[in-house]
Design a protein around this motif. Structure first.
Motif, short mmCIF file in Angstrom:
data_model
loop_
_atom_site.label_atom_id
_atom_site.label_comp_id
_atom_site.label_asym_id
_atom_site.label_seq_id
_atom_site.Cartn_x
_atom_site.Cartn_y
_atom_site.Cartn_z
N ALA B 115 11.28 53.13 -35.39
CA ALA B 115 9.98 52.70 -34.88
C ALA B 115 9.50 51.43 -35.61
CB ALA B 115 8.96 53.82 -35.03
N VAL B 116 9.72 51.40 -36.92
CA VAL B 116 9.31 50.23 -37.71
C VAL B 116 10.11 49.00 -37.28
CG1 VAL B 116 9.40 49.23 -40.03
CG2 VAL B 116 8.41 51.50 -39.68
N ARG B 117 11.40 49.20 -37.07
CA ARG B 117 12.24 48.06 -36.63
C ARG B 117 11.77 47.52 -35.29
NH1 ARG B 117 16.70 50.48 -38.96
NH2 ARG B 117 17.22 51.64 -37.09
N GLN B 118 11.45 48.44 -34.39
CA GLN B 118 11.08 48.02 -33.03
C GLN B 118 9.67 47.43 -32.95
OE1 GLN B 118 13.10 48.69 -30.13
NE2 GLN B 118 11.61 47.62 -28.85
N PHE B 119 8.73 48.07 -33.64
CA PHE B 119 7.32 47.70 -33.42
C PHE B 119 6.63 47.09 -34.64
CE2 PHE B 119 8.37 51.29 -30.61
CZ PHE B 119 8.15 50.70 -29.38
N GLY B 120 7.29 47.12 -35.79
CA GLY B 120 6.69 46.57 -37.01
C GLY B 120 5.94 47.63 -37.81
N SER B 121 5.96 47.46 -39.13
CA SER B 121 5.29 48.42 -40.03
C SER B 121 3.82 48.61 -39.69
CB SER B 121 5.36 47.92 -41.48
OG SER B 121 6.62 48.12 -42.02
#
Lengths: 209, 265
Positions: B115-121
């Motif tokens: 999720a972090v990779r896709q949408f950012g922290s």
């Protein structure tokens, strides 16, 4: 009057439309060059990387359309990434050409004081650089010090100080948070997420068209 | 950044509900109406969670979430039953700025990294429902505070930080709905090492309890539900009293404090 929110394939565009629709029904989302050419005003929303944004405009054949709208003096509102694209160059993941509607560049936050974290995320104040600077712009009527909602790691760096419409202080650094010239304005923060103060900017923009 | 005051809507079906210790849920209002009310009171953000989606293994009501988002012009964190990147995308399309993930991240931590990779922290919030199980330890619960996960809450938060989450929504199951103040020991245990913002939730009592969480507990944001739903406090009154005790808060006056009459429109 028709406001076109430019869909260039980046995130977070729906909330901008929602904000505009509070004040006018004449809002459409479009990636069609002809529709954008026929618009009376443009909104460039968006969240994401500089290069992705420019590429999104280029593949849809929208670079010239946006530049011509600016040359014709049509009102343009850039939000977050959309504001960054107004400048000439971006330095996110390499050096990239921007729309160049204003001279200047987009650069990463330098090291900040007081343990200030990057991204700069949350509510922060925008201040009028000199009294009267906001008169006749979409910022008119706001209190200097009104708080807006920011989410960003890169900052606007226009070359000409006259193009700085508002500044914000974070981690000891004062950076331009609104830039503009004539009918063009770019907000580093998200007016559509900044409560009634942010909506005031959107309302002003609509009423200036 | 100034500490944020965040109302929370727990949603079940088409209603906002509230319980005690996350049980015995009672209907307290209509989601859109409450969202609007808290926006107008000066909320800095809003959290809306479908609290039975994961328990019942169903998707949240995205139309309802969208209808809430349409009322508000502040950042929104939404969650409930998030199992996949597809679910996150649906929440973002419904108008969320951030999503809160608990149950399915506990079951498959890799979901957080994806999720972090896709949408950012900045978009991914870890929701932790912590219940005390020892003198200095808490267990992470799942399924709306109902089920054991067997994971130590502190260790789990550290693991999730490694995976890149951008914020921690820290709920005390023991204090939830009790209106007796926040679990300061839990908050201290997390704030002592956490490099990303911590939102403390569960037990909000009054402005003094919020001030304590902010000053002593180093909370970046305070979340309240019962005291707002039952009209014991308004967000405006909470913020005013925080300001009176010297805590800077966002002033949410109309038009950002400007004077519309002076504008040349």
């Amino acid at each position: 009057m028709k406001i076109v929110v430019v869909d260039y394939g980046v995130g977070n565009i729906h909330s901008a439309i929602k904000g505009l629709k509070r004040f006018t029904d004449n809002v459409v989302l479009s990636e069609d060059p002809a529709e954008i050419r026929a618009a009376s005003a443009l909104v460039l929303p968006g969240q994401g990387a500089f290069k992705t944004g420019m590429e999104g405009l280029r593949v849809r054949g929208l670079l010239e359309e946006v530049k011509q709208a600016a040359a014709a003096g049509k009102p343009i509102l850039g939000i977050c990434l959309g504001a960054q694209l107004l400048l000439a160059k971006g330095f996110e993941f390499g050096e990239h050409e921007g729309l160049g509607l204003l001279p200047g560049k987009v650069a990463h936050f330098p090291a900040l004081q007081d343990g200030a974290k990057i991204p700069h995320m949350g509510w922060n104040a925008i201040e009028e650089p000199t009294p009267g600077k906001w008169k006749g712009t979409a910022l008119e009527g706001l209190r200097s010090g009104a708080e807006m909602y920011f989410v960003h790691s890169y900052i606007l760096q226009p070359t000409d100080p006259a193009h700085v419409l508002a500044t914000t202080l974070y981690g000891g650094l004062r950076f331009p948070s609104v830039i503009g010239k004539g009918n063009m304005i770019g907000c580093q923060f998200h007016p559509e997420k900044s409560g009634e103060g942010g909506l005031r900017i959107i309302r002003n923009f609509v009423e200036l068209i | 950044m100034k500490p944020r005051v965040i109302p929370r809507l727990d949603i079940k079906g088409s209603n906002v509900v509230k319980g005690i210790h996350m049980e015995g849920l009672r209907i307290v209002g209509e989601p859109r109406e409450l969202a609007r009310k808290y926006y107008e009171q000066g909320a800095d953000e809003l959290i809306a969670m479908d609290i039975v989606a994961s328990l019942y293994g169903r998707s949240p009501d995205f139309d309802l979430m969208r209808s809430i988002a349409n009322e508000l012009f502040i950042p929104l964190t939404m969650g409930g039953g998030i199992q996949s990147l597809h679910d996150i995308n649906n929440f973002l399309r419904a108008g969320a700025d951030k999503v809160a993930i608990n149950t399915f991240a506990v079951r498959r931590p890799e979901l957080l990294a994806e999720a972090v990779r896709q949408f950012g922290s900045q978009c991914i919030v870890l929701s932790v429902e912590a219940k005390r199980d020892g003198a200095d330890s808490w267990e992470a619960y799942v399924d709306g505070g109902r089920e054991h996960s067997g994971k130590d809450a502190i260790a789990w938060i550290k693991q999730a930080l490694e995976l890149g989450v951008g914020e921690i929504l820290l709920t005390s199951v023991d204090f939830d709905g009790t209106r007796k103040g926040f679990d300061m020991e839990l908050l201290a245990a997390v704030a002592s090492f956490c490099p990303v913002p911590v939102v403390i939730h569960g037990g909000a009592k009054d402005s003094a309890s919020l001030a304590q969480a902010i000053i002593e507990g180093k909370a970046d944001a305070v979340c309240a539900a019962s005291i707002l739903h039952y009209d014991e406090w308004t967000i405006g009154d909470l913020k005013k009293e925080l300001e009176d005790t010297g805590i800077p808060v966002r002033v949410s006056d109309r038009n950002g404090g400007g004077h519309p009459s002076s504008a040349n429109l």
